[in-house]
Scaffold this motif. Structure first.
Motif, short mmCIF file in Angstrom:
data_model
loop_
_atom_site.label_atom_id
_atom_site.label_comp_id
_atom_site.label_asym_id
_atom_site.label_seq_id
_atom_site.Cartn_x
_atom_site.Cartn_y
_atom_site.Cartn_z
N GLY A 9 75.11 140.85 117.54
CA GLY A 9 76.37 141.35 118.09
C GLY A 9 76.20 141.80 119.53
N THR A 10 77.30 142.24 120.11
CA THR A 10 77.34 142.67 121.50
C THR A 10 77.45 144.18 121.57
OG1 THR A 10 78.43 140.61 122.11
CG2 THR A 10 78.59 142.42 123.68
N LEU A 11 76.59 144.79 122.38
CA LEU A 11 76.67 146.25 122.58
C LEU A 11 77.94 146.58 123.35
CD1 LEU A 11 73.57 145.88 122.01
CD2 LEU A 11 73.25 147.85 123.48
N TRP A 12 78.56 147.70 122.96
CA TRP A 12 79.75 148.15 123.67
C TRP A 12 79.68 149.67 123.84
CZ3 TRP A 12 83.02 151.35 120.80
CH2 TRP A 12 82.85 151.33 119.41
N LEU A 13 80.44 150.16 124.79
CA LEU A 13 80.40 151.56 125.17
C LEU A 13 81.68 152.25 124.73
CD1 LEU A 13 78.95 153.82 126.80
CD2 LEU A 13 80.22 153.02 128.79
N TRP A 14 81.53 153.35 123.99
CA TRP A 14 82.66 154.21 123.65
C TRP A 14 82.57 155.44 124.55
CZ3 TRP A 14 82.80 159.33 122.12
CH2 TRP A 14 84.04 159.80 121.74
N THR A 15 83.69 155.77 125.18
CA THR A 15 83.75 156.95 126.03
C THR A 15 84.79 157.90 125.47
OG1 THR A 15 83.18 155.60 127.93
CG2 THR A 15 84.09 157.77 128.38
N GLY A 16 84.41 159.17 125.37
CA GLY A 16 85.30 160.19 124.83
C GLY A 16 86.43 160.54 125.79
N PRO A 17 87.34 161.36 125.31
CA PRO A 17 88.45 161.80 126.15
C PRO A 17 87.93 162.42 127.44
CG PRO A 17 88.68 162.62 123.91
CD PRO A 17 87.34 161.98 124.01
N GLU A 18 88.57 162.07 128.52
CA GLU A 18 88.24 162.62 129.84
C GLU A 18 86.82 162.27 130.27
OE1 GLU A 18 89.18 166.80 129.88
OE2 GLU A 18 91.04 166.44 128.80
N GLY A 19 86.22 161.25 129.65
CA GLY A 19 84.88 160.81 130.02
C GLY A 19 83.79 161.82 129.72
N THR A 20 84.04 162.72 128.75
CA THR A 20 83.08 163.79 128.46
C THR A 20 81.87 163.33 127.66
OG1 THR A 20 84.36 164.39 126.51
CG2 THR A 20 84.85 165.58 128.56
N ALA A 21 81.95 162.18 127.02
CA ALA A 21 80.83 161.69 126.22
C ALA A 21 80.85 160.17 126.24
CB ALA A 21 80.93 162.19 124.79
N ALA A 22 79.69 159.56 126.07
CA ALA A 22 79.60 158.11 126.00
C ALA A 22 78.50 157.73 125.01
CB ALA A 22 79.31 157.52 127.38
N TRP A 23 78.80 156.76 124.18
CA TRP A 23 77.85 156.27 123.18
C TRP A 23 77.87 154.75 123.20
CZ3 TRP A 23 75.04 159.68 120.15
CH2 TRP A 23 75.45 161.01 120.20
N HIS A 24 76.71 154.15 123.03
CA HIS A 24 76.61 152.71 122.91
C HIS A 24 76.52 152.35 121.42
CE1 HIS A 24 75.53 153.02 127.13
NE2 HIS A 24 75.78 151.72 127.23
N PHE A 25 77.25 151.32 121.03
CA PHE A 25 77.26 150.87 119.65
C PHE A 25 77.11 149.36 119.57
CE2 PHE A 25 79.76 154.78 119.42
CZ PHE A 25 79.23 155.40 118.30
N LEU A 82 76.63 150.75 114.50
CA LEU A 82 75.25 151.16 114.68
C LEU A 82 75.10 151.77 116.07
CD1 LEU A 82 72.19 151.13 113.87
CD2 LEU A 82 72.08 148.90 115.03
N PRO A 83 74.80 153.09 116.16
CA PRO A 83 74.57 153.68 117.48
C PRO A 83 73.23 153.18 118.04
CG PRO A 83 74.26 155.32 115.75
CD PRO A 83 74.69 154.06 115.07
N ILE A 84 73.24 152.82 119.32
CA ILE A 84 72.03 152.33 119.99
C ILE A 84 71.63 153.38 121.03
CG2 ILE A 84 70.96 150.46 121.27
CD1 ILE A 84 72.05 149.56 118.56
N LYS A 85 70.61 154.14 120.71
CA LYS A 85 70.24 155.27 121.58
C LYS A 85 69.57 154.79 122.87
CE LYS A 85 66.01 156.45 119.08
NZ LYS A 85 65.35 157.54 118.39
N LEU A 86 69.56 155.69 123.85
CA LEU A 86 69.05 155.39 125.18
C LEU A 86 67.62 154.85 125.16
CD1 LEU A 86 69.40 155.41 128.24
CD2 LEU A 86 68.72 157.83 128.22
N ALA A 87 66.75 155.46 124.35
CA ALA A 87 65.35 155.01 124.32
C ALA A 87 65.25 153.55 123.89
CB ALA A 87 64.54 155.90 123.37
N VAL A 88 66.09 153.12 122.98
CA VAL A 88 66.10 151.72 122.52
C VAL A 88 66.63 150.82 123.63
CG1 VAL A 88 67.07 150.10 120.85
CG2 VAL A 88 66.35 152.38 120.11
#
Length: 107
Positions: A9-25, A82-88
Motif C-alpha cells: 500500500g501507499t503511506l499517507w499522512l493524517w494531520t489533526g485539527p489546526e495541524g497540531t498532530a501528524a501521523w503516517h499510516f 497501520l501506523p508507521i512510526k518515524l524510526a521505521v
C-alpha cells in the motif's frame, strides 16, 4: 499460533485539527483486511472481549525493519490502519506517497 499476512500500500499522512498532530499510516484492505478481521473475531471469541478501539496486536516488517504495534479498524474504508512510526520511515527511507510492502504477524 499466529497468522501472517502481507499487503502492499501507499503511506499517507493524517494531520489533526489546526495541524497540531501528524501521523503516517498505511491502509490495509482486500484479502489482508479480511484475514485481520477474522483473526480479531476469533481472539474476541476466545477471550470474551476485544482490545481497545478494536485493535489487533501485530509484529510488523517493512523490508529489514521490524517493530511491534497494533492495527486499528478504519470506519471509512472498512479495512485497517497501520501506523508507521518515524524510526521505521527513517530506516527504510519512506515518506507519505511512497509504496511499501508490509508483513504482519497477527498476535
Amino acid at each position: 499460533m499466529s497468522d501472517t499476512v502481507t499487503h502492499r500500500g501507499t503511506l499517507w499522512l493524517w494531520t489533526g485539527p489546526e495541524g497540531t498532530a501528524a501521523w503516517h499510516f498505511l491502509s490495509i484492505d482486500g484479502e489482508a483486511a479480511k484475514a485481520i478481521k477474522a483473526h480479531e473475531v476469533m481472539r474476541r471469541l476466545e477471550h470474551g472481549a476485544g482490545r481497545g478501539f478494536g485493535s489487533v496486536k501485530v509484529r510488523a516488517r517493512i523490508a529489514e525493519t521490524r517493530w511491534a504495534t497494533s492495527v486499528f479498524p478504519s470506519k471509512e474504508s472498512g479495512g485497517w490502519l497501520l501506523p508507521i512510526k518515524l524510526a521505521v520511515r527513517r530506516a527504510e527511507d519512506l515518506a507519505a506517497g511512497d509504496e511499501a510492502e508490509v508483513e504482519l504477524e497477527l498476535l
